[in-house]
Design a protein around this motif. Structure first.
Motif, PDB file in Angstrom:
ATOM      1  N   MET A   1       0.856  -1.203   0.000  1.00 42.81           N
ATOM      2  CA  MET A   1       0.000   0.000   0.000  1.00 42.81           C
ATOM      3  C   MET A   1       0.886   1.244   0.000  1.00 42.81           C
ATOM      4  O   MET A   1       1.147   1.843   1.034  1.00 42.81           O
ATOM      5  N   ASN A   2       1.352   1.601  -1.195  1.00 43.52           N
ATOM      6  CA  ASN A   2       2.289   2.722  -1.314  1.00 43.52           C
ATOM      7  C   ASN A   2       1.590   4.048  -1.627  1.00 43.52           C
ATOM      8  O   ASN A   2       2.203   5.104  -1.594  1.00 43.52           O
ATOM      9  N   ALA A   3       0.295   4.012  -1.950  1.00 46.71           N
ATOM     10  CA  ALA A   3      -0.388   5.251  -2.359  1.00 46.71           C
ATOM     11  C   ALA A   3      -0.470   6.238  -1.208  1.00 46.71           C
ATOM     12  O   ALA A   3      -0.556   5.862  -0.039  1.00 46.71           O
TER      13      ALA A   3
ATOM     14  N   VAL B   1      -2.913   8.172   0.187  1.00 51.92           N
ATOM     15  CA  VAL B   1      -4.378   8.303   0.183  1.00 51.92           C
ATOM     16  C   VAL B   1      -4.745   9.559   0.972  1.00 51.92           C
ATOM     17  O   VAL B   1      -4.248   9.759   2.083  1.00 51.92           O
ATOM     18  N   ALA B   2      -5.605  10.385   0.404  1.00 61.13           N
ATOM     19  CA  ALA B   2      -6.036  11.589   1.131  1.00 61.13           C
ATOM     20  C   ALA B   2      -6.759  11.168   2.403  1.00 61.13           C
ATOM     21  O   ALA B   2      -7.653  10.315   2.353  1.00 61.13           O
ATOM     22  N   ASP B   3      -6.379  11.758   3.536  1.00 58.90           N
ATOM     23  CA  ASP B   3      -7.039  11.401   4.790  1.00 58.90           C
ATOM     24  C   ASP B   3      -8.459  11.946   4.850  1.00 58.90           C
ATOM     25  O   ASP B   3      -9.312  11.385   5.530  1.00 58.90           O
TER      26      ASP B   3
ATOM     27  N   ASN C   1     -11.647   9.934   5.191  1.00 60.22           N
ATOM     28  CA  ASN C   1     -11.735   8.805   4.261  1.00 60.22           C
ATOM     29  C   ASN C   1     -11.523   7.510   5.035  1.00 60.22           C
ATOM     30  O   ASN C   1     -10.874   7.516   6.084  1.00 60.22           O
ATOM     31  N   PRO C   2     -12.047   6.411   4.540  1.00 56.29           N
ATOM     32  CA  PRO C   2     -11.758   5.131   5.208  1.00 56.29           C
ATOM     33  C   PRO C   2     -10.274   4.806   5.080  1.00 56.29           C
ATOM     34  O   PRO C   2      -9.630   5.207   4.104  1.00 56.29           O
ATOM     35  N   ASP C   3      -9.736   4.107   6.071  1.00 54.97           N
ATOM     36  CA  ASP C   3      -8.350   3.648   5.979  1.00 54.97           C
ATOM     37  C   ASP C   3      -8.365   2.351   5.165  1.00 54.97           C
ATOM     38  O   ASP C   3      -8.911   1.336   5.607  1.00 54.97           O
ATOM     39  N   ILE C   4      -7.792   2.409   3.971  1.00 53.02           N
ATOM     40  CA  ILE C   4      -7.935   1.276   3.040  1.00 53.02           C
ATOM     41  C   ILE C   4      -7.212   0.044   3.571  1.00 53.02           C
ATOM     42  O   ILE C   4      -7.781  -1.044   3.668  1.00 53.02           O
ATOM     43  N   VAL C   5      -5.946   0.211   3.928  1.00 54.98           N
ATOM     44  CA  VAL C   5      -5.157  -0.962   4.305  1.00 54.98           C
ATOM     45  C   VAL C   5      -5.649  -1.566   5.620  1.00 54.98           C
ATOM     46  O   VAL C   5      -5.661  -2.791   5.787  1.00 54.98           O
TER      47      VAL C   5
ATOM     48  N   GLY D   1       2.678  -1.553   4.569  1.00 53.77           N
ATOM     49  CA  GLY D   1       2.287  -0.138   4.543  1.00 53.77           C
ATOM     50  C   GLY D   1       3.516   0.749   4.515  1.00 53.77           C
ATOM     51  O   GLY D   1       4.660   0.272   4.599  1.00 53.77           O
ATOM     52  N   PHE D   2       3.282   2.034   4.390  1.00 48.96           N
ATOM     53  CA  PHE D   2       4.372   3.012   4.335  1.00 48.96           C
ATOM     54  C   PHE D   2       4.090   4.123   5.331  1.00 48.96           C
ATOM     55  O   PHE D   2       2.935   4.459   5.573  1.00 48.96           O
TER      56      PHE D   2
ATOM     57  N   GLU E   1       7.278  10.222   7.902  1.00 47.51           N
ATOM     58  CA  GLU E   1       7.000  10.992   9.114  1.00 47.51           C
ATOM     59  C   GLU E   1       7.974  12.159   9.230  1.00 47.51           C
ATOM     60  O   GLU E   1       9.092  12.103   8.707  1.00 47.51           O
TER      61      GLU E   1
ATOM     62  N   LYS F   1       1.608   2.535  13.714  1.00 51.57           N
ATOM     63  CA  LYS F   1       0.782   2.254  12.519  1.00 51.57           C
ATOM     64  C   LYS F   1       0.783   0.770  12.179  1.00 51.57           C
ATOM     65  O   LYS F   1      -0.214   0.228  11.708  1.00 51.57           O
TER      66      LYS F   1
ATOM     67  N   LYS G   1      -2.927  -0.669  12.105  1.00 51.67           N
ATOM     68  CA  LYS G   1      -3.484  -1.027  10.798  1.00 51.67           C
ATOM     69  C   LYS G   1      -3.390  -2.528  10.510  1.00 51.67           C
ATOM     70  O   LYS G   1      -3.756  -2.969   9.425  1.00 51.67           O
TER      71      LYS G   1
END
Ligand code: C5P
Length: 405
Positions: free
Chosen positions: A275-277, A279-281, A307-311, A324-325, A328, A339, A343
């Motif tokens: 999950m490298n995208a 994603v807008a929070d 937004n939903p947390d995809i991962v 995940g990525f 920070e 995280k 997650k």
């Protein structure tokens, strides 16, 4: 290391005007470190000369079955057995028919009949010839025997007709060759990997959006490397300026919600999610149906909703290896560890956002339940391949543990 480095490739070229494209392919493969032996059919020599390929590959070009090679074996049968892969591009209807019939009437067909490794056929011909039931049946025969036959591309042909018969561009052919080698002997063969890349765009109105600066480069490079190592790859991508990697299934999305749906579909039968995208929070609570007009000197207040947390939505999928990525600015490793747990990830890749933005190199940390492993600071161009190799090492150990359990 590049998967093409040190590979022995045999490139068979047939008599089609598309042969000129393959000169570029021969050069690209050679520059990537492969040893490329070109075999020309008699008809190919009418389109592109042996000297062209010889200069580009630095190797003698072969076409005569009766010429005595260094090993003294007439017919160069050994060529096919020694090659890591055989590629026929462009493949004419006639040569496809000869291969399907199991003929050995020239050097190329003899070599293929004695091949032990994977074979990739890239047809290029007049669209009517490709559509002919004889050619369709020959292509089906080759596929049934385990050869990979690419579909020609649609478009304008040299004879000013349009249709399905064009040879893919050299970059696509190179990607297909990488995928072929990976599927044959790569560490991810048989595995399905989903990679997300780029940033999402959350619409404010039909012409404006909330977005971020993600270029997608890391995700695209990870997807290409996973393909090279043999995985079937789906790349779910937000809008980027990057060309789609060849031999990868690319799903284009815009918003976080679209990305979530696409990732859910792609992960149904997947083994790994990277999950490298970015994603807008948040997204605007509602996108205006028409363009928002300026009203005097007044400002505009946008209401944003999370937004939903995809991962995190895959936390229960124990059969899916989830990466995940975390970029920070403060407390890098502590935040990454948080995280990882929150997650439900198997691995998180952390980097210091400030120390990497605008620099040509990057330092990455792999954080998992066992601890923290730093990867050496390296140029960003090389970091993706090194990172994917490190992910694959973790994944392989994870799989071994699961089958034991
Ligand atoms: O934004 P954050 O630092 O929480 O992102 C950490 C990881 O979670 C990244 O791999 C990112 O792709 C993923 N993520 C997600 N869905 C979101 C936000 C982030 O899957 N809505």
């Amino acid at each position: 290391m590049d998967i093409l480095s040190g590979k022995k490739l045999l490139l068979g070229v047939c008599g089609s005007i598309a042969a000129y494209k393959v000169a570029q392919l021969a050069r690209d493969l050679t520059l990537a470190g492969a040893q490329v032996d070109v075999v020309l059919t008699a008809a190919a020599e009418r389109f592109v000369g042996a000297a062209t390929f010889q200069a580009l590959t630095g190797r003698a070009v072969l076409s005569d079955m009766w010429e005595l090679p260094e090993d003294g074996v007439i017919g160069h049968v050994s060529l096919g057995a020694q090659a890591d892969a055989i590629i026929v591009a462009p493949a004419t209807a006639h040569t496809i028919a000869r291969i399907a019939a199991g003929m050995a009437d020239d050097l190329l067909t003899t070599t293929i009949l004695a091949a032990t490794g994977p074979v990739l056929i890239a047809p290029a011909m007049n669209p009517l010839m490709y559509a002919n039931p004889a050619t369709r049946a020959n292509v089906a025969t080759l596929r049934a025997r385990g050869l990979t036959v690419l579909e020609p591309e649609e478009g304008r042909m040299a004879e000013h007709v349009s249709g399905k018969g064009r040879l893919p561009e050299p970059a696509r052919l190179e990607g297909e060759i990488r995928a072929l080698l990976g599927r044959h002997s790569g560490p991810l063969r048989g595995q399905r990997v989903v990679v997300t890349a780029g940033g999402t765009r959350e619409p404010i109105d039909p012409v404006r959006f909330v977005g971020n600066r993600s270029s997608g480069q890391m995700g695209y490079a990870l997807a290409a490397r996973a393909r090279d190592l043999g995985a079937g790859v789906t790349l779910v991508s937000g809008p980027t300026a990057l060309p789609a990697p060849a031999a990868v299934n690319v799903v284009q999305v815009e918003t976080a919600l679209q990305m979530r749906d696409a990732v859910q579909t792609a992960c149904e039968h997947a083994n790994m999610l990277i999950m490298n995208a970015a994603v807008a929070d948040f997204r605007p609570a509602a996108a205006a149906e028409s363009k928002i007009k300026k009203r005097g000197d007044g400002g505009l207040i946008l209401e944003l909703v999370p937004n939903p947390d995809i991962v995190a939505g895959f936390a229960q999928r124990r059969d899916l290896f989830k990466v995940g990525f975390a970029a920070e600015t403060d407390d890098l490793l502590a935040n990454a560890q948080g995280k990882l747990e929150r997650k439900g990830l198997d691995l998180i890749v952390a980097n210091d956002a400030v120390a990497s933005i605008g620099r040509p190199d990057i330092a990455l940390y792999l954080v998992d339940h066992e601890g923290i492993t730093p990867l050496p600071r390296q140029p960003k161009t090389e970091a993706a391949a090194a990172l994917l190799d490190a992910i694959v090492a973790r994944y392989t150990a994870w799989r071994a543990n699961r089958t034991q359990a």
